[in-house]
Scaffold this active site. Structure first.
Site, PDB file in Angstrom:
ATOM      1  N   ARG A   1       0.862  -1.182   0.000  1.00 57.45           N
ATOM      2  CA  ARG A   1       0.000   0.000   0.000  1.00 57.45           C
ATOM      3  C   ARG A   1       0.895   1.228   0.000  1.00 57.45           C
ATOM      4  O   ARG A   1       1.415   1.632   1.035  1.00 57.45           O
ATOM      5  CB  ARG A   1      -0.876  -0.036   1.266  1.00 57.45           C
ATOM      6  CG  ARG A   1      -2.020   0.957   1.289  1.00 57.45           C
ATOM      7  CD  ARG A   1      -2.588   1.078   2.699  1.00 57.45           C
ATOM      8  NE  ARG A   1      -1.745   1.950   3.510  1.00 57.45           N
ATOM      9  CZ  ARG A   1      -1.685   1.925   4.833  1.00 57.45           C
ATOM     10  NH1 ARG A   1      -2.406   1.076   5.525  1.00 57.45           N
ATOM     11  NH2 ARG A   1      -0.885   2.752   5.493  1.00 57.45           N
TER      12      ARG A   1
ATOM     13  N   HIS B   1      -3.473   4.766   4.606  1.00 57.94           N
ATOM     14  CA  HIS B   1      -4.653   3.890   4.690  1.00 57.94           C
ATOM     15  C   HIS B   1      -5.837   4.539   3.989  1.00 57.94           C
ATOM     16  O   HIS B   1      -6.476   3.952   3.124  1.00 57.94           O
ATOM     17  CB  HIS B   1      -4.986   3.608   6.161  1.00 57.94           C
ATOM     18  CG  HIS B   1      -6.337   3.023   6.377  1.00 57.94           C
ATOM     19  ND1 HIS B   1      -6.688   1.776   5.913  1.00 57.94           N
ATOM     20  CD2 HIS B   1      -7.450   3.524   6.997  1.00 57.94           C
ATOM     21  CE1 HIS B   1      -7.957   1.527   6.247  1.00 57.94           C
ATOM     22  NE2 HIS B   1      -8.430   2.574   6.888  1.00 57.94           N
TER      23      HIS B   1
ATOM     24  N   TYR C   1       3.893   5.768  11.444  1.00 56.87           N
ATOM     25  CA  TYR C   1       4.201   4.378  11.812  1.00 56.87           C
ATOM     26  C   TYR C   1       5.076   3.632  10.805  1.00 56.87           C
ATOM     27  O   TYR C   1       5.417   2.488  11.015  1.00 56.87           O
ATOM     28  CB  TYR C   1       2.902   3.595  12.045  1.00 56.87           C
ATOM     29  CG  TYR C   1       1.868   3.697  10.931  1.00 56.87           C
ATOM     30  CD1 TYR C   1       1.975   2.916   9.792  1.00 56.87           C
ATOM     31  CD2 TYR C   1       0.794   4.588  11.028  1.00 56.87           C
ATOM     32  CE1 TYR C   1       1.041   3.007   8.773  1.00 56.87           C
ATOM     33  CE2 TYR C   1      -0.145   4.692  10.013  1.00 56.87           C
ATOM     34  CZ  TYR C   1      -0.030   3.898   8.891  1.00 56.87           C
ATOM     35  OH  TYR C   1      -0.941   3.997   7.883  1.00 56.87           O
TER      36      TYR C   1
END
Lengths: 325, 368
Positions: free
Chosen positions: B257, B261, B270
Site C-alpha cells: 500500500r 490507509h 508508523y
C-alpha cells in the site's frame, strides 16, 4: 383442521413452503438429519435432500453471513440459529449487512430471508438458552421482527414471512413449542404482517403482549374476569414495524394500558410502545402506563427463573395499579 | 508410542515478471498482444484515476478516499481473470477491479462522494458494493458461491480482503464453509503490508497467508502481487478450477500500500520513507511499462493513444460524477423496506416539513 402444537405447525409451514418454492433452503446446526434440536425441521431433509436442508458447521456468523450471500444470489434461505442467545455471534451480519443491503445498493439488491431462532425462557434451560433478544433486532433499522403466540399464528406468520421481500427475524418462544395445541388448518394460509391482533375486546384496560406472555396474559385475564375486570387484549404478532394505530385506538378507548413482555425492562420494546402511546394518547390516559417485564438483570440460572420472569401476580399488581390510580 | 509424519504441506510462490521488467519466457508465453494491451490500459488508468480521486479529496470535492496506489497489478491482474457473470465481492480498496468490471467511472466518483445511488449497479448485479467492516464480505461471498452451486450455475465468486481480515473470525468461517462444501470461490488476499498502522507481522505469526488454506483442506498459493502477469495467471487458474467443480483457492498476493490507509491517515507516524522507497523500486506500473517497452509490445504511438484516452475518460468521469444533482433527501426512507412502513412515512413527512421550514428561514435571512 388438525390439533397441532407450535412445533408441528411450524414444521408444516416449512414443508408447505419448500414444496411450493425450490429456491427455499434451510440451513443451520443440526437442522438436517436431527431435524433441529426442537424438531421444527423434522423430516425436511428426508423430503427435500441435503442440498436444500443443510447441516452446517457450528458457526453462527457463517450461517447468517452465508444466508445473506445466498439471498443476494437468488435463493430464499431460512437459516436457524439454534438458540437466540447464540445469535450475537451473527449480530454484525444482521445489523450491518442484512438490514442495510437494500438501502446501500439504492434498492438494486435486497436479502429476503427468514432467520428462525428459538427464544425466551421458562423451560429450565442451561445458561444462555433463555434470552429474549427482540429489542436488539428492532434496533437494526430495516428488519422485520416476528414472534408468534401459538400454533395457529406460528404457521400463518411463517408462511407470510417467507413471502416477505425483506429480511425477517422469526423468534419462536420455546416455552409454548409444545405446551398447548390449537386447531390449525392443514392447507396454506397467511396472517397479515405488521398487524397486531385484538384477541379479546374489553373496556377497562388495554393489555399488550407478545410471544409466550400472551398465553400468560390470557390465563390472567380469566382470573380478572371473575373479578368483573374487562380487559382488551392485543397480541403484536409482528413486533416491528409496530402497528401503533391498533394499539393507540384501543388505549384511546380504554384509557388505561399495561404492556407485558418477557424481555428485561429498560430500553426494550415495551419502552418504545409506552413512549409511542404517550405521544399519541396522553390526553386520554387516566393512569400512567404500566410495564410488566423481567428485571434488568442477566437471565439467572434456572433455579431462580420463576422469580425473574413475569407471572400472574406481577401482572395483577400492575392491573390493580392502573385501575386504582 | 509411535510417532510418524502423517502430512506434508508446502506453499508455492509464483512470479513471472521481475522488477527490471524481465520475464520468465515460458510462463509469459501465453499472453496475447490484446491481453497485454488491455492490462497496460487498465494499470495506467487505475494509477491515474486513483491519483485524481486523491486530489479531488484534497481539494474538498469528494469525501474520505482509500488509495489503491501500489496495488495496480494485484487488482488488474485478478480483475481481468473474471468472466462477466462471475461475482465480484470487494472490500473497499478494489477500485481497479471495479474498472475491469466496466463500472462507469462517473459512478465511482459519485460513490466516493457519499452518494448511495452510485453504489447500486443496475447494469451489473454481480458486483457488490464496497464493504467496510473488515472481513465480513468473505462470508457473504461464500453464500453467493454456495447459491451458484445449489442452482447448478457456472458462476465463480471472487472475494477480496487484506491480510488484516485474516485475523477476523468471518474469514475463517468463510474458508471453513467453502472447504466443507467445496464451493466455487476464490479468496483473494491483497497482502499490502499494513492494516492502518499494524504491520503483517502483528496480524499473524504465519509465514504466509496462503498456508492458512491448508487448515481448511484446499490449496493456497502465493503470488508476486506487483507482477500483473503472475497475478493474472494464478487467478485464471483458480477461477477455472472453481468453475470446473474442484473447489476453492486462497491466493496471497504480495503487494504494498504505497499510499496512506485513507486520506484521513498519516502513515509517516508508523512507517519509514525508506520502506516506501524500497517498494517504489518494485512499482507494478513501472515494471510493466519496462516490459511493454523493452519487448516492443506497444509502440510509442499506441502507448500515447492509450494515455490520451485515459486522460479524456477520467476528465469526463469527474465532470459527470461531480455535476450530478444531489440525492433527494426522501430517498433514505425509500430503500429500507420493500414497502415503507407507516412509522417511516410519518418520519419522512416530518423531514419534508423541516426542509420547507429551513428553506423559508433561509429565504427570510433569519436565524435557524
Amino acid at each position: 383442521m388438525t390439533k397441532m402444537h407450535m412445533v408441528s405447525a411450524l414444521n408444516n409451514a416449512l414443508d408447505i413452503a419448500m414444496k411450493a418454492d425450490d429456491k427455499i433452503v434451510i440451513l443451520g446446526e443440526d437442522v438436517g438429519v436431527d431435524g433441529g434440536v426442537f424438531r421444527v425441521t423434522e423430516n425436511l431433509q428426508k423430503n427435500y435432500g441435503e442440498q436444500r436442508v443443510i447441516d452446517t458447521p457450528l458457526a453462527e456468523a457463517g450461517i447468517v453471513g452465508c444466508s445473506i450471500g445466498m439471498s443476494l444470489n437468488g435463493l430464499k434461505p431460512i437459516p436457524e440459529i439454534q438458540f437466540s442467545g447464540f445469535s450475537y455471534q451473527a449480530f454484525h451480519h444482521i445489523k450491518q449487512h442484512m438490514a442495510r443491503i437494500r438501502q446501500r445498493t439504492n434498492n438494486t439488491m435486497s436479502c429476503p430471508m427468514v432467520l428462525r431462532a428459538p427464544c425466551s425462557g421458562g423451560i429450565r434451560a442451561l445458561e444462555h438458552h433463555s434470552e429474549s433478544p427482540e429489542s436488539f433486532f428492532i434496533h437494526c433499522q430495516g428488519i422485520r421482527v416476528i414472534m408468534p403466540a401459538g400454533p395457529y399464528d406460528a404457521k400463518g406468520l411463517m408462511l407470510a414471512a417467507i413471502k416477505s421481500e425483506d429480511p425477517v427475524i422469526f423468534l419462536e418462544p420455546k416455552k409454548i413449542y409444545r405446551s398447548f395445541k390449537e386447531d390449525v388448518p392443514e392447507e396454506a394460509y397467511e396472517i397479515e404482517l405488521d398487524k397486531a391482533n385484538v384477541r379479546k375486546q374489553g373496556t377497562d384496560l388495554t393489555m399488550i403482549s407478545w410471544g409466550a406472555m400472551t398465553r400468560l396474559c390470557e390465563e390472567t385475564i380469566e382470573d380478572l374476569e371473575k373479578e368483573n375486570i374487562s380487559v382488551e387484549h392485543i397480541d403484536l404478532r409482528t413486533l416491528w414495524p409496530l402497528d401503533i394505530n391498533t394499539l393507540s385506538n384501543s388505549v384511546n378507548k380504554t384509557k388505561k394500558c399495561i404492556i407485558v413482555q418477557e424481555a428485561t425492562k429498560s430500553c426494550s420494546l415495551s419502552s418504545e410502545i409506552s413512549a409511542q402511546i404517550n405521544e399519541r394518547c396522553v390526553l386520554n390516559l387516566e393512569a400512567p402506563i404500566q410495564r410488566v417485564t423481567s428485571w434488568d438483570l442477566p437471565f439467572p440460572q434456572f433455579a431462580l427463573e420463576n422469580y425473574f420472569l413475569p407471572n400472574k401476580t406481577r401482572i395483577k399488581n400492575a392491573v390493580k395499579k392502573v385501575l386504582e390510580f | 508410542m509411535a510417532q510418524e509424519q502423517i502430512g506434508q504441506f508446502g506453499i508455492n510462490h509464483v512470479s513471472i515478471l521481475d522488477k527490471e521488467g524481465n520475464v520468465d519466457e515460458k510462463l509469459a508465453s501465453g499472453f496475447t498482444k490484446e491481453q497485454l494491451s488491455e492490462m497496460y490500459y487498465y494499470m495506467n488508468l487505475l494509477r491515474k484515476f486513483d491519483e485524481k480521486l486523491f486530489n479531488l479529496q484534497r481539494s474538498g470535492k469528494i469525501g474520505t478516499y482509500a488509495q489503491t496506489k501500489g496495488q495496480e497489478a494485484s487488482e488488474i491482474g485478478s480483475g481481468l481473470a473474471l468472466s462477466e457473470n462471475d461475482w465480484f465481492v470487494p472490500s473497499f480498496r478494489e477500485l481497479g477491479v471495479y474498472l475491469t468490471r466496466k463500472v462507469p467511472k462517473n459512478l465511482l466518483v459519485q460513490a466516493w462522494n457519499g452518494d448511495t445511488r452510485a453504489l447500486g449497479n443496475p447494469n451489473h448485479s454481480h458486483n457488490l458494493p464496497i464493504s467496510i467492516p473488515i472481513g465480513s464480505q468473505c462470508i457473504h461471498a461464500t453464500g453467493i458461491a454456495w447459491a451458484s452451486q445449489i442452482k447448478q450455475e457456472k458462476d465463480v465468486t471472487i472475494v477480496y480482503f487484506g491480510e488484516g481480515a485474516t485475523s477476523e473470525g468471518d474469514f475463517h468461517e468463510a474458508m471453513n464453509f467453502a472447504g466443507v462444501f467445496n464451493l466455487p470461490i476464490v479468496f483473494f488476499c491483497q497482502r499490502n503490508g499494513w492494516s492502518i498502522s499494524t504491520p503483517t507481522t502483528k496480524e499473524t505469526k504465519s509465514e504466509t497467508i496462503a498456508q492458512k488454506a491448508i487448515a481448511y483442506g484446499f490449496k493456497g498459493i502465493q503470488v508476486d502481487g506487483n507482477d500483473v502477469l503472475a497475478v493474472n495467471k494464478v487467478t485464471t487458474q483458480a477461477i477455472e478450477k472453481a468453475r470446473s467443480g474442484d473447489g476453492p483457492t486462497l491466493i496471497e498476493s504480495i503487494t504494498y500500500r504505497m499510499g496512506d490507509h485513507t486520506t484521513s491517515d498519516d502513515s509517516m507516524k508508523y512507517r519509514t520513507q525508506e520502506e516506501i522507497n524500497e517498494w517504489e523500486n518494485k512499482d507494478p506500473v513501472l515494471r510493466f511499462e519496462k516490459y511493454i517497452t523493452n519487448n516492443n509490445i506497444l509502440n510509442e504511438q499506441e502507448k500515447t493513444d492509450i494515455h490520451n484516452a485515459i486522460e479524456r475518460e477520467i476528465q469526463e468521469a469527474v465532470e459527470q460524477g461531480l455535476s450530478v444533482e444531489k440525492p433527494n433527501p426522501e430517498q433514505m426512507f425509500e430503500d429500507v423496506f420493500a414497502q415503507m412502513p407507516e412509522m417511516l412515512k410519518e418520519q419522512k413527512e416530518e423531514l419534508l416539513n423541516e426542509i420547507i421550514q429551513m428553506s423559508e428561514q433561509n429565504n427570510n435571512g433569519g436565524n435557524q
